[in-house]
Enzyme design. Structure first.
Site, PDB file in Angstrom:
ATOM      1  N   LYS A  75      11.799  -6.839  31.940  1.00 10.66           N
ATOM      2  CA  LYS A  75      12.055  -6.017  30.758  1.00 10.66           C
ATOM      3  C   LYS A  75      13.508  -5.941  30.308  1.00 10.66           C
ATOM      4  CE  LYS A  75       8.498  -4.299  28.865  1.00 10.66           C
ATOM      5  NZ  LYS A  75       8.225  -3.655  27.591  1.00 10.66           N
ATOM      6  N   ASP A 122       7.390   3.400  30.590  1.00 10.80           N
ATOM      7  CA  ASP A 122       6.589   3.625  31.795  1.00 10.80           C
ATOM      8  C   ASP A 122       7.456   3.400  33.027  1.00 10.80           C
ATOM      9  OD1 ASP A 122       6.124   0.803  33.213  1.00 10.80           O
ATOM     10  OD2 ASP A 122       6.376   0.542  31.078  1.00 10.80           O
TER      11      ASP A 122
END
Ligand SMILES: Cc1ncc(COP(=O)(O)O)c(C=O)c1O
Length: 406
Positions: A75, A122
């Protein structure tokens, strides 16, 4: 057994105006930026020849993002690049001037000053943003949805970010972060999803993810694979999936691989849109309970959705056991294959591939996809054991057994 559901792509095409986000030129810039980081190295592409033979395909290649920048997930590629592009814009400079050395220098601090980067996550995206903000001496504010684990929270707090776990689901955390950014001086939201009117930063995030696809394409070529025939990629909001599908659609314009999008069935908004078939995006609400925390997003990225509706081939809505199966298979490889430590959101591609090849109930899909001994399949293990306790519960203790009715 709780079954996987699937849908082919029968949607009418749009004008496809977002595909150019994933041009070779844009991805080249992102990769050049990432390569300036001292933490940068190409993540491994595991060639699982033993597994390929076992399930009856020609090759299985797994891009192992657990090695990315020491952060255990892909990410950071998106958040860091988007922050650099934003800063370049504010300073009226070119992205090529935003080198790691400059961005971490006292000179930069003097030239740019401070911004506050807001985001919802998340875990993995927020950790990437917090990490990059820390390295660049900027502030980060991170909101996590209800049910987020303490381990993931701590990893973000460790980077000096102001982090909270909210009583909200992911999509509502995004709205909270956007509101706070708009009310803060020098506040900006760096979110890994797009919506009407918020498209520039998410498109940079997708370009940033492109480094992973570009590396994989080069590694496949080095391994003597001219082109993957099938690419399995997982989707939460679909930024990653659209980044991968967009990059490879541009790279193999005339004869693209088959793209298979894997979602958690509790949050399968993209699959739901494919089932509807009109091209309109669909939303899934509620708590989105799944072990695949990174895929627990119920509202698609609008620009990602546009790329997927035009270029993806099949959409899978996958039960949790299928990702647990993928984790176990990658953790205990066929003799001679490399072990890949893959977390819940990372392993669903391999779990789905093996299930499609081995479970008779998916024979029709296997045939429709044309998966056979000539197939060269690329999967992305997008995270390692980002929740180590659950990783062990699954791989050591057999939690979420294959075929479970949950
Ligand atoms: C490990 C992992 N894989 C896949 C995804 C899905 O990415 P996207 O939300 O862009 O679809 C995420 C998102 O957070 C993730 O953390």
């Amino acid at each position: 057994m709780k079954e996987m559901k699937w849908a082919g792509n029968t949607m009418p095409e749009s004008d496809d105006r977002w595909l150019s986000v994933m041009s070779e030129e844009n991805v080249k810039q992102a990769k050049a930026f990432h390569m300036g980081f001292p933490q940068y190295s190409v993540t491994p592409l595991a060639s699982l020849g033993g597994l390929a033979e076992e399930i009856g395909v020609g090759g299985v290649y797994v891009k192992d993002e657990s090695y990315r920048f020491g952060l255990n997930a892909f990410k950071v590629l998106g958040g860091a690049f988007a922050m650099a592009k934003y800063i370049a814009g504010e300073m009226k400079k070119d992205i090529s001037d935003m080198t790691y050395d400059y961005l971490t220098s006292p000179e930069f601090e003097k030239d740019f000053g401070h911004a506050t980067f807001f985001t919802a996550t998340d875990g993995n995206h927020g950790r990437g943003v917090a990490w990059a903000a820390n390295k660049l001496h900027q502030k980060a504010v991170v909101h996590m949805p209800k049910g987020s684990t303490k381990f993931r929270f701590d990893n973000i707090a460790k980077e000096g970010a102001d982090v909270t776990i909210e009583e909200l689901n992911y999509d509502d955390c995004v709205r909270l972060a956007a509101k706070e950014a708009s009310e803060t001086e020098h506040g900006v939201i760096v979110q890994d999803t797009a919506w009407e009117g918020y498209e520039e930063i998410p498109s940079w995030i997708m370009e940033g993810y492109g480094t992973m696809s570009k590396e994989a394409a080069e590694q496949l070529s080095d391994a003597g694979v001219k082109k993957p025939t099938h690419i399995f990629v997982q989707a939460g909001v679909g930024s990653l999936a659209a980044s991968v599908v967009g990059y490879f659609s541009n790279l193999y314009k005339d004869d693209p691989p088959k793209f298979i999008i894997c979602e958690a069935d509790a949050a399968a908004c993209i699959y739901k849109g494919a089932v509807l078939g009109t091209g309109e995006e669909q939303v899934v609400g509620g708590d989105l309970q799944t072990i695949m925390a990174g895929l627990a997003c119920g509202e698609p990225n609008t620009i990602g959705w546009d790329i997927l509706r035009n270029h993806a081939d099949y959409f899978l809505s996958c039960p949790d056991w299928m990702s647990a199966r993928g984790m176990r298979i990658l953790s205990a490889p066929v003799k001679g294959d490399t072990r890949v430590i893959s977390g819940e959101s990372g392993a669903i591609g391999v779990g789905a591939l093996v299930s499609i090849m081995k479970n008779e109930e998916y024979k029709e899909l296997r045939e429709k996809l044309g998966l056979d001994s000539r197939s060269q399949v690329l999967c992305f293990s997008t995270e390692g054991d980002t929740d180590p306790e659950r990783y062990r519960a699954i791989t050591w203790e057999g939690a979420w057994p294959s075929g479970e009715q949950k």
